[in-house]
Design an enzyme around this catalytic site. Structure first.
Site, mmCIF file in Angstrom:
data_model
loop_
_atom_site.group_PDB
_atom_site.id
_atom_site.type_symbol
_atom_site.label_atom_id
_atom_site.label_comp_id
_atom_site.label_asym_id
_atom_site.label_seq_id
_atom_site.Cartn_x
_atom_site.Cartn_y
_atom_site.Cartn_z
ATOM 1 N N ASP A 154 0.688 -1.188 -0.152
ATOM 2 C CA ASP A 154 0.031 -0.018 -0.091
ATOM 3 C C ASP A 154 0.734 1.070 -0.068
ATOM 4 O OD1 ASP A 154 -2.070 1.571 0.030
ATOM 5 O OD2 ASP A 154 -2.600 1.274 1.939
ATOM 6 N N ASP A 156 -1.687 5.125 -6.181
ATOM 7 C CA ASP A 156 -1.855 4.346 -5.066
ATOM 8 C C ASP A 156 -2.078 2.986 -5.351
ATOM 9 O OD1 ASP A 156 -2.450 3.460 -2.357
ATOM 10 O OD2 ASP A 156 -4.706 3.876 -2.686
#
Length: 395
Positions: free
Chosen positions: A82, A264
């Site tokens: 992440d 992301d």
């Protein structure tokens, strides 16, 4: 693992925090001398090394994970990769196993991800990313309470360090050094760079990705890398945020001028501000947003053949999502909670109109086509073509 609104929620929380660095004092240092001595013993004589590439797996077509060992001897955990958060933690699936290298920091930890969260206790511990890539004295969370982390054991957070501020207590103002920062400090890497290689998955658990710590892997992309500086527009600037100077869908201009958003790995689709997304939706006859079920766009099969490329201009170069890149293969519908007979797309709505400083999220489905470089040393994000940038999938 995270809903489409989760990252936006995190942005709003993070935007309220101070961006200033805080000195690590008080109870956060509890137990630290013992961990530091163990680290010093481990580091003696170890030379600085170059980039290290490790595998990553496409799990259920929706997120990338990597295997990380914690402790000595290590227990291995399957952690979500992440770049939209910076805390690293375990325990949401397989429980945290404490060993002789596990040292409590004296801090509690709590992070909210929108539809999910975790809270627990922070430890210093040894992290094994590869046989020759072992980080000592890394601060990680032991998740004692959590929600919405089905199928994974936690997160390896590789976002900017400022995102850790406010996640600890009682020392709420301190920052938690990330794995990239500690790897540099301990001589494991020479540069604070993460190279990310994703690809469309052939199965629901396909180890087809790669993470390169400390640099880039030239074998994983073609041509040159185009870099864009991290944007100065907030709140996107707190993340791996960049400016897209134009976004077109065929002849339709969706983003006409430089606009800030983020890149992301922890978000599955590509999200566009609602006004941009409406123009995209209107350009595809009969398409509609499946608001109550999947959150994805539904595209009539008759409209697929006439779909146009979605072209992002980044750093003066065009990166295109062809028709295949905009679609979810029909045999994957069940994994996304969709109906088997419908054609879904991976471009969806952000949940707010443009003009708020974060008007798009370039997620996993874009990165399955392009190599991406997160460069903290030069504060920039790079993109390069791959041999799978274009495909021929049609339903």
């Amino acid at each position: 693992m995270r809903s489409f609104s989760a990252l936006l929620f995190t942005v709003l929380i993070a935007a309220s925090r101070s961006t200033s660095w805080a000195l690590r004092t008080g109870s956060y240092f509890q137990g630290s001398p013992h961990a530091d001595r163990a680290r010093a013993s481990f580091l003696k004589g170890r030379p600085t090394s170059g980039p290290t590439t490790i595998p990553a797996s496409n799990l259920a077509y929706t997120q990338y994970t990597t295997s990380v060992g914690v402790g000595s001897p290590p227990t291995y955990y399957n952690l979500v990769v992440d770049t939209g958060s910076s805390n690293t933690f375990v325990g949401t699936g397989k429980q945290y196993v404490r060993t002789s290298t596990s040292v409590p920091t004296g801090q509690d930890v709590n992070v909210t991800y929108g539809t999910g969260f975790f809270s627990g206790v922070e430890y210093y511990d040894t992290m094994t990313l590869a046989a020759d890539f072992v980080i000592t004295n890394q601060s990680i969370g032991d998740a004692l309470q959590y929600a919405d982390f089905d199928g994974v054991d936690g997160i390896i957070g590789v976002g900017p360090v400022d995102l850790t501020q406010g996640t600890l207590s009682p020392d709420t103002d301190v920052l938690i050094p990330t794995i990239i920062q500690n790897a540099l400090k301990q001589g494991l890497i020479k540069k604070q760079i993460l190279g990310v290689s994703f690809a469309p998955a052939a199965t629901s658990n396909d180890t087809n990705g790669a993470l390169t710590y400390g640099g880039i892997d030239h074998a994983l992309y073609t041509g040159e890398i185009t870099y864009a500086p991290v944007t100065k527009t907030h709140p996107a600037a707190r993340y791996w945020g960049i400016n897209v100077t134009e976004l077109t869908h065929g002849a339709h201009i969706l983003i006409p001028q430089s606009t800030a958003g983020i890149v992301d790995t922890g978000t599955t689709p590509v999200l566009l501000a609602d006004d941009f997304f409406t123009m995209y939706l209107d350009a595809i006859p009969g398409a509609y947003l499946d608001v109550n079920n999947t959150g994805f766009i539904v595209i009539p099969s008759s409209s697929v053949v006439d779909m146009q490329p979605l072209n992002f201009t980044i750093g003066g170069c065009v990166f295109s999502m062809d028709t295949a890149a905009q679609l979810i293969p029909l045999d994957q519908n069940a994994m996304f909670g969709g109906e088997t007979s419908l054609q879904y797309g991976v471009i969806t709505a952000l949940g707010a109109d443009s003009g708020r400083g974060l008007d798009f999220i370039i997620g996993q489905k874009f990165m399955e086509k392009y190599y991406v470089v997160f460069d903290a040393d030069d504060n920039r994000v790079g993109f390069a073509y791959t041999d799978h940038a274009f495909s021929t999938y049609l339903p």
